[in-house]
Design a protein around this motif. Structure first.
Motif, PDB file in Angstrom:
ATOM      1  N   UNK A   1       0.788  -1.234   0.000  1.00 56.66           N
ATOM      2  CA  UNK A   1       0.000   0.000   0.000  1.00 56.66           C
ATOM      3  C   UNK A   1       0.816   1.278   0.000  1.00 56.66           C
ATOM      4  N   UNK A   2       2.139   1.178  -0.062  1.00 57.04           N
ATOM      5  CA  UNK A   2       2.966   2.380   0.028  1.00 57.04           C
ATOM      6  C   UNK A   2       2.735   3.390  -1.102  1.00 57.04           C
ATOM      7  N   UNK A   3       2.347   2.986  -2.318  1.00 62.90           N
ATOM      8  CA  UNK A   3       2.033   4.011  -3.316  1.00 62.90           C
ATOM      9  C   UNK A   3       0.946   4.976  -2.834  1.00 62.90           C
ATOM     10  N   UNK A   4      -0.027   4.449  -2.083  1.00 63.64           N
ATOM     11  CA  UNK A   4      -1.079   5.302  -1.532  1.00 63.64           C
ATOM     12  C   UNK A   4      -0.515   6.193  -0.429  1.00 63.64           C
ATOM     13  N   UNK A   5       0.400   5.629   0.355  1.00 67.86           N
ATOM     14  CA  UNK A   5       1.033   6.416   1.417  1.00 67.86           C
ATOM     15  C   UNK A   5       1.849   7.559   0.831  1.00 67.86           C
ATOM     16  N   UNK A   6       2.509   7.310  -0.313  1.00 72.09           N
ATOM     17  CA  UNK A   6       3.311   8.360  -0.938  1.00 72.09           C
ATOM     18  C   UNK A   6       2.433   9.508  -1.423  1.00 72.09           C
ATOM     19  N   UNK A   7       1.256   9.181  -1.953  1.00 72.13           N
ATOM     20  CA  UNK A   7       0.326  10.239  -2.361  1.00 72.13           C
ATOM     21  C   UNK A   7      -0.114  11.049  -1.148  1.00 72.13           C
ATOM     22  N   UNK A   8      -0.404  10.342  -0.057  1.00 70.18           N
ATOM     23  CA  UNK A   8      -0.817  11.015   1.183  1.00 70.18           C
ATOM     24  C   UNK A   8       0.276  11.936   1.719  1.00 70.18           C
ATOM     25  N   UNK A   9       1.513  11.424   1.762  1.00 67.82           N
ATOM     26  CA  UNK A   9       2.599  12.229   2.336  1.00 67.82           C
ATOM     27  C   UNK A   9       2.988  13.395   1.434  1.00 67.82           C
ATOM     28  N   UNK A  10       2.668  13.301   0.152  1.00 65.31           N
ATOM     29  CA  UNK A  10       2.887  14.447  -0.735  1.00 65.31           C
ATOM     30  C   UNK A  10       1.877  15.557  -0.439  1.00 65.31           C
ATOM     31  N   UNK A  11       0.644  15.186  -0.182  1.00 68.82           N
ATOM     32  CA  UNK A  11      -0.413  16.177   0.035  1.00 68.82           C
ATOM     33  C   UNK A  11      -0.317  16.874   1.387  1.00 68.82           C
ATOM     34  N   UNK A  12       0.067  16.122   2.416  1.00 68.90           N
ATOM     35  CA  UNK A  12       0.012  16.646   3.785  1.00 68.90           C
ATOM     36  C   UNK A  12       0.747  17.969   3.981  1.00 68.90           C
ATOM     37  N   UNK A  13       1.993  18.115   3.514  1.00 64.09           N
ATOM     38  CA  UNK A  13       2.701  19.366   3.794  1.00 64.09           C
ATOM     39  C   UNK A  13       2.415  20.495   2.800  1.00 64.09           C
ATOM     40  N   UNK A  14       1.608  20.216   1.778  1.00 65.55           N
ATOM     41  CA  UNK A  14       1.338  21.223   0.749  1.00 65.55           C
ATOM     42  C   UNK A  14      -0.072  21.794   0.886  1.00 65.55           C
ATOM     43  N   UNK A  15      -0.167  23.113   0.862  1.00 62.94           N
ATOM     44  CA  UNK A  15      -1.481  23.758   0.939  1.00 62.94           C
ATOM     45  C   UNK A  15      -2.198  23.733  -0.408  1.00 62.94           C
ATOM     46  N   UNK A  16      -1.441  23.719  -1.495  1.00 59.41           N
ATOM     47  CA  UNK A  16      -2.030  23.771  -2.829  1.00 59.41           C
ATOM     48  C   UNK A  16      -1.378  22.702  -3.696  1.00 59.41           C
ATOM     49  N   UNK A  17      -2.000  21.528  -3.754  1.00 60.24           N
ATOM     50  CA  UNK A  17      -1.363  20.410  -4.450  1.00 60.24           C
ATOM     51  C   UNK A  17      -2.394  19.399  -4.940  1.00 60.24           C
ATOM     52  N   UNK A  18      -2.019  18.671  -5.979  1.00 62.66           N
ATOM     53  CA  UNK A  18      -2.814  17.557  -6.483  1.00 62.66           C
ATOM     54  C   UNK A  18      -1.890  16.358  -6.692  1.00 62.66           C
ATOM     55  N   UNK A  19      -2.332  15.201  -6.223  1.00 62.34           N
ATOM     56  CA  UNK A  19      -1.588  13.957  -6.439  1.00 62.34           C
ATOM     57  C   UNK A  19      -2.333  13.105  -7.459  1.00 62.34           C
ATOM     58  N   UNK A  20      -1.563  12.479  -8.338  1.00 60.16           N
ATOM     59  CA  UNK A  20      -2.097  11.548  -9.323  1.00 60.16           C
ATOM     60  C   UNK A  20      -1.459  10.195  -9.055  1.00 60.16           C
ATOM     61  N   UNK A  21      -2.260   9.135  -9.060  1.00 61.04           N
ATOM     62  CA  UNK A  21      -1.730   7.791  -8.842  1.00 61.04           C
ATOM     63  C   UNK A  21      -2.127   6.917 -10.028  1.00 61.04           C
ATOM     64  N   UNK A  22      -1.128   6.284 -10.637  1.00 63.28           N
ATOM     65  CA  UNK A  22      -1.396   5.325 -11.709  1.00 63.28           C
ATOM     66  C   UNK A  22      -1.194   3.923 -11.153  1.00 63.28           C
ATOM     67  N   UNK A  23      -2.243   3.125 -11.194  1.00 64.62           N
ATOM     68  CA  UNK A  23      -2.208   1.741 -10.721  1.00 64.62           C
ATOM     69  C   UNK A  23      -1.994   0.827 -11.918  1.00 64.62           C
ATOM     70  N   UNK A  24      -0.795   0.267 -11.999  1.00 69.24           N
ATOM     71  CA  UNK A  24      -0.468  -0.581 -13.149  1.00 69.24           C
ATOM     72  C   UNK A  24       0.307  -1.814 -12.676  1.00 69.24           C
ATOM     73  N   UNK A  25       0.494  -2.748 -13.587  1.00 69.18           N
ATOM     74  CA  UNK A  25       1.291  -3.945 -13.328  1.00 69.18           C
ATOM     75  C   UNK A  25       0.815  -4.615 -12.026  1.00 69.18           C
TER      76      UNK A  25
END
Length: 221
Positions: free
Chosen positions: A74-98
Motif C-alpha cells: 500500500x505504500x504508493x497510496x502512502x506516498x500520495x498522502x505524504x505528498x499532500x500533507x505538507x502542501x497547501x495547494x497540491x494535487x496527487x495523481x496515482x497510476x495503478x499498473x502492473x
C-alpha cells in the motif's frame, strides 16, 4: 604478399558485410511494399488517436504522479498522502499498473478471483492473503495511516488511473479461479473498478500524460 593482394583481402569481408546489409534492407522494403493499402490506412488511423483527455487540468501549485507498479504493502497510496500533507495547494495523481492494478478493484473481485493468493498480497488486518481489497474501506488502525486508504484519498481529490492492459492480462490469468472465461472475467473486472478511478489505455501511457500535465515523478514501487 604485395600491397594489392593485402588490400583485396581487407576489402572482401567489408564487401560481404555491405552486401548483407543491402540484402536486409531489400527484404525490409519488400515487406513494407507488401502491406495492403487498407492495412497502412488502419495504422495511420491508430497513430492519430491520442487517447482520452486524462488526467485533465490539474489544480494546485504542486503536482505529483505516483507510479504504482507494485502493491508494495500500500505504500504508493502512502506516498500520495505524504505528498499532500505538507502542501497547501497540491494535487496527487496515482497510476495503478502492473502488480498494483488490483488495488483498483472492489472487494468482490478479490474474493472471487483469489487475487491476494495469486499475487501474494497480504491483508495487514488478517496477516493472510487478502480476500478483500486491503487498501479500500479499511478499518481504522489497520494501515500505517488511516488517511492513506484509497477511499479517503479519493475524497481528498487524488486522481487515480488504472491500466486497462493490466486488467485484460490479469483477469485472463485468474479467470480459472472464478470458473469463468477470459472475456467474462475482463467484463466483470471492468464493471468492478472502484468508482472514481479512471480506466486508462495503459499505465505507462498514464505516467507520461500526468508528467505532460505538469506532474513531477515519484516511484511508488
Amino acid at each position: 604478399m604485395n600491397d594489392l593482394t593485402q588490400t583485396a583481402i581487407d576489402l572482401t569481408p567489408r564487401r560481404g558485410f555491405l552486401g548483407r546489409v543491402a540484402s536486409a534492407m531489400g527484404i525490409g522494403l519488400a515487406g513494407i511494399a507488401g502491406l495492403a493499402p487498407t492495412s497502412l490506412h488502419a495504422q495511420a488511423g491508430r497513430a492519430q488517436s491520442d487517447g482520452p483527455n486524462w488526467p485533465g487540468t490539474l489544480k494546485g501549485r504542486h503536482r505529483q504522479i505516483v507510479d504504482a507498479y507494485e502493491a508494495n504493502s500500500g505504500f504508493p497510496l502512502a506516498f500520495a498522502y505524504t505528498f499532500l500533507v505538507p502542501n497547501d495547494s497540491a494535487t496527487a495523481v496515482v497510476v495503478l499498473r502492473h502488480g498494483a492494478f488490483p488495488i483498483a478493484l472492489g472487494h468482490a473481485m478479490w474474493a472471487k478471483y483469489k487475487i491476494g493468493e495469486a499475487f501474494k498480497i497480504i491483508d495487514p488486518e488478517t496477516k493472510a492473503p487478502a480476500v478483500k481489497n486491503p487498501f479500500f474501506q479499511t478499518k481504522p488502525g489497520v494501515l500505517l495511516v488511516d488517511d492513506m486508504a484509497l477511499d479517503r484519498l479519493l475524497t481528498k481529490g487524488v486522481v487515480f488511473g488504472a491500466c486497462n492492459i493490466a486488467l485484460q492480462v490479469q483477469s485472463k490469468m485468474l479467470a480459472n479461479n472464478a470458473g469463468v472465461g477470459a472475456e467474462e472475467a475482463a467484463k466483470e473486472w471492468t464493471a468492478n473498478v472502484i468508482p472514481g478511478i479512471t480506466l486508462i489505455p495503459s499505465g505507462t501511457w498514464g505516467v507520461n500524460r500526468a508528467q505532460e500535465a505538469g506532474c513531477s515523478y515519484c516511484a511508488g514501487g
